[in-house]
Design a protein around this motif. Structure first.
Motif, short mmCIF file in Angstrom:
data_model
loop_
_atom_site.label_atom_id
_atom_site.label_comp_id
_atom_site.label_asym_id
_atom_site.label_seq_id
_atom_site.Cartn_x
_atom_site.Cartn_y
_atom_site.Cartn_z
N ILE A 1 0.87 -1.06 0.11
CA ILE A 1 0.06 -0.04 0.00
C ILE A 1 1.10 1.25 -0.03
O ILE A 1 2.03 1.54 0.87
N ASP A 2 0.55 2.14 -0.79
CA ASP A 2 1.43 3.20 -0.99
C ASP A 2 1.30 4.36 0.34
O ASP A 2 0.35 4.57 0.73
N LEU A 3 2.52 4.50 0.91
CA LEU A 3 2.73 5.41 2.04
C LEU A 3 2.91 6.90 1.62
O LEU A 3 3.01 7.52 2.72
N HIS A 4 3.31 7.19 0.64
CA HIS A 4 3.46 8.60 0.14
C HIS A 4 2.45 9.35 0.33
O HIS A 4 1.57 9.27 -0.17
N LEU A 5 2.78 10.40 1.05
CA LEU A 5 2.01 11.53 1.50
C LEU A 5 0.76 11.11 2.12
O LEU A 5 -0.51 11.51 1.91
N LEU A 6 0.65 10.02 2.91
CA LEU A 6 -0.31 9.03 3.46
C LEU A 6 -1.16 10.13 4.20
O LEU A 6 -2.37 10.05 4.27
N GLY A 7 -0.61 10.96 5.08
CA GLY A 7 -1.25 11.83 6.09
C GLY A 7 -2.15 12.81 5.25
O GLY A 7 -3.29 12.98 5.73
N ILE A 8 -1.55 13.28 4.29
CA ILE A 8 -2.37 14.59 3.52
C ILE A 8 -3.43 13.84 2.63
O ILE A 8 -4.43 14.44 2.55
N ARG A 9 -2.90 12.60 1.83
CA ARG A 9 -4.00 12.06 0.99
C ARG A 9 -5.14 11.58 1.51
O ARG A 9 -6.29 11.73 0.93
N LYS A 10 -4.97 10.76 2.53
CA LYS A 10 -6.01 9.99 3.08
C LYS A 10 -6.43 10.39 4.58
O LYS A 10 -7.53 10.24 5.03
N SER A 11 -5.36 10.45 5.47
CA SER A 11 -5.60 10.74 7.00
C SER A 11 -6.40 11.71 7.10
O SER A 11 -7.37 11.79 8.07
N GLU A 12 -5.96 13.03 6.81
CA GLU A 12 -6.55 14.13 7.04
C GLU A 12 -8.00 14.22 6.53
O GLU A 12 -8.95 14.54 7.36
N PRO A 13 -8.59 13.91 5.52
CA PRO A 13 -10.01 13.63 5.10
C PRO A 13 -10.69 12.58 6.00
O PRO A 13 -11.84 13.06 6.46
N ALA A 14 -9.87 11.48 6.25
CA ALA A 14 -10.44 10.62 7.27
C ALA A 14 -10.90 11.14 8.64
O ALA A 14 -11.85 10.81 9.07
N ARG A 15 -9.85 11.88 9.34
CA ARG A 15 -10.19 12.33 10.26
C ARG A 15 -11.22 13.16 10.55
O ARG A 15 -11.90 13.25 11.42
N LYS A 16 -11.25 14.26 9.67
CA LYS A 16 -12.55 15.23 9.63
C LYS A 16 -13.86 14.26 9.29
O LYS A 16 -15.02 14.65 10.12
N GLU A 17 -13.98 13.33 8.81
CA GLU A 17 -15.14 12.34 8.50
C GLU A 17 -15.63 11.67 9.93
O GLU A 17 -16.57 11.79 10.38
#
Length: 414
Positions: A128-144
């Motif tokens: 699973i690609d870890l590049h910019l994981l925080g910006i790409r997926k973590s931030e949107p997931a956190r807000k939801e």
């Protein structure tokens, strides 16, 4: 909620960190997802083996471990069932829903939080690609998830910084205050996998800050001859205290062979961080009147660089190690260049003293109070000429496999 993601190449270290917290009563494993057995039937070995088997499917992946902490506002008091639900929702949105992962609730901080341990190697061997994981997926997931579970929202940079994890979250080990092995292990888990060191002295430069020392023993000792390694607790005078513990007795097995592998990897990884340390030293000499290595050390502390001065029993400086706490990189002075070695720094200090003396010699007597700066008086007890002409003593441990073999000379009979 604030999510902090860290990646690593060692699942053993990350898992051991959380399992040790459980043993100390400071954490609890509350969920094991995508494991063949129920949580109650899992031990440390079975938890680890699930990750290791997946890692074996893709040995080319340099970073295959993901360590996530989900941090909540101090006013929130979630049950472990709710924390497990939040973790499941977060991992699903992050793209790790089908991966095995463990959730640990920690009780050793001023705010509620949990840790998630997983890896990014899938069953087909693809990662699973870890590049910019925080910006790409973590931030949107956190807000939801904040909306889904009615959590206190993380607003602004200040709140995020409140929950950011420190590079080393262990206190200085003091012999007798905690079980020795457990205390040393806690330090090793943080330093071995977070700092970039390329020799045993460089590693010890960091470990010594926490009263721990890695020792090969004397060259005549059985430990040295068998390529063994001992870890010791140091007292307030940096002297070993208590019974040394073999490297093989720790869960992560930080043996000499393991460290030599880290030396090679770290040597390349820390290369790009040399420039920051070198510039900090040059800038310090440019801005300040530095007459001693001790003065330079105090100035560099403001730049988050810990400068370790290695001295002989007679008090003679023979080596310098720089620990950059920002990038977590460790450099022996000579590896940065001659001017950053012990001899180079002493020469720069000596030249500053000579310049300072010359500046006032035409208008002020050398014995005047103005020139007799306490720092200069202390440093010039040694002859400046000796400092400038002194050879540099190299005191570095180098593994046999890295030493150049001497060629034998062949003498023909006359």
């Amino acid at each position: 909620m604030v999510a902090v993601i860290k990646t690593s190449s060692s699942i053993r270290g990350i898992l051991n960190y959380n399992e040790n917290k459980v043993e100390l009563g400071k954490a609890e494993c509350i969920s094991a997802v995508n494991y063949p057995l129920e949580l109650e039937k899992l031990n440390s070995t079975s938890k680890l083996n699930r990750f290791l088997k997946l890692a074996e499917l893709n040995t080319n992946a340099k970073r295959n471990t993901v360590h996530i902490s989900l941090n909540f506002d101090p006013s929130e008091n979630h049950s472990k069932e709710k924390l497990a639900e939040i973790a499941d929702a977060y991992m699903e949105k992050l793209g790790f829903g089908r991966q095995p992962y463990l959730v640990y609730q920690h009780h050793d901080a001023g705010h509620p939080h949990c840790h998630i341990v997983t890896n990014n190697i899938q069953r087909d061997g693809k990662r699973i690609d870890l590049h910019l994981l925080g910006i790409r997926k973590s931030e949107p997931a956190r807000k939801e998830i904040e909306e889904m579970f009615g959590l206190v929202k993380a607003e602004g940079r200040k709140q995020k910084e409140q929950f950011s994890l420190n590079p080393i979250d262990v206190g200085r080990v003091e012999y007798g205050k905690a079980e020795s092995r457990r205390a040393i292990n806690s330090v090793l888990n943080q330093v071995l996998f977070n700092y970039k060191y390329s020799s045993l002295p460089e590693l010890n430069a960091v470990l010594n800050l926490y009263n721990v020392h890695a020792d090969r023993g004397s060259e005549e000792s059985r430990v040295f001859k068998n390529n063994g390694l001992l870890y010791k607790i140091l007292d307030q005078n940096s002297k070993p205290i208590g019974v040394p513990i073999k490297a093989s007795e720790f869960y992560s097995r930080p043996t000499l062979k393991f460290l030599e592998g880290k030396f090679k990897t770290n040597e390349a990884e820390k290369e790009s961080y040399k420039k920051y340390v070198k510039n900090a030293v040059k800038l310090a000499f440019y801005r300040e009147n530095i007459f001693s290595p001790e003065k330079l050390s105090k100035i560099l502390e403001g730049e988050s660089i810990h400068m370790i001065l290695r001295k002989s029993r007679e008090g003679q400086l023979y080596g310098i190690t720089y620990v950059d706490l920002k990038t977590r990189s460790v450099f022996n002075g000579s590896s940065l260049g001659k001017e950053f070695s012990a001899k180079g720094i002493q020469e720069s200090c000596a030249m500053n003293i000579l310049k300072h003396k010359k500046k006032y010699q035409n208008s002020i007597s050398n014995n005047s109070e103005k020139f007799q700066d306490p720092e200069i008086r202390e440093y010039v007890k040694e002859n400046l000429t000796d400092i400038l002409l002194r050879g540099e003593k190299v005191n570095e441990y180098v593994s046999k496999q890295f030493k150049n073999k001497k060629k034998k000379r062949l003498y023909k009979g006359i």
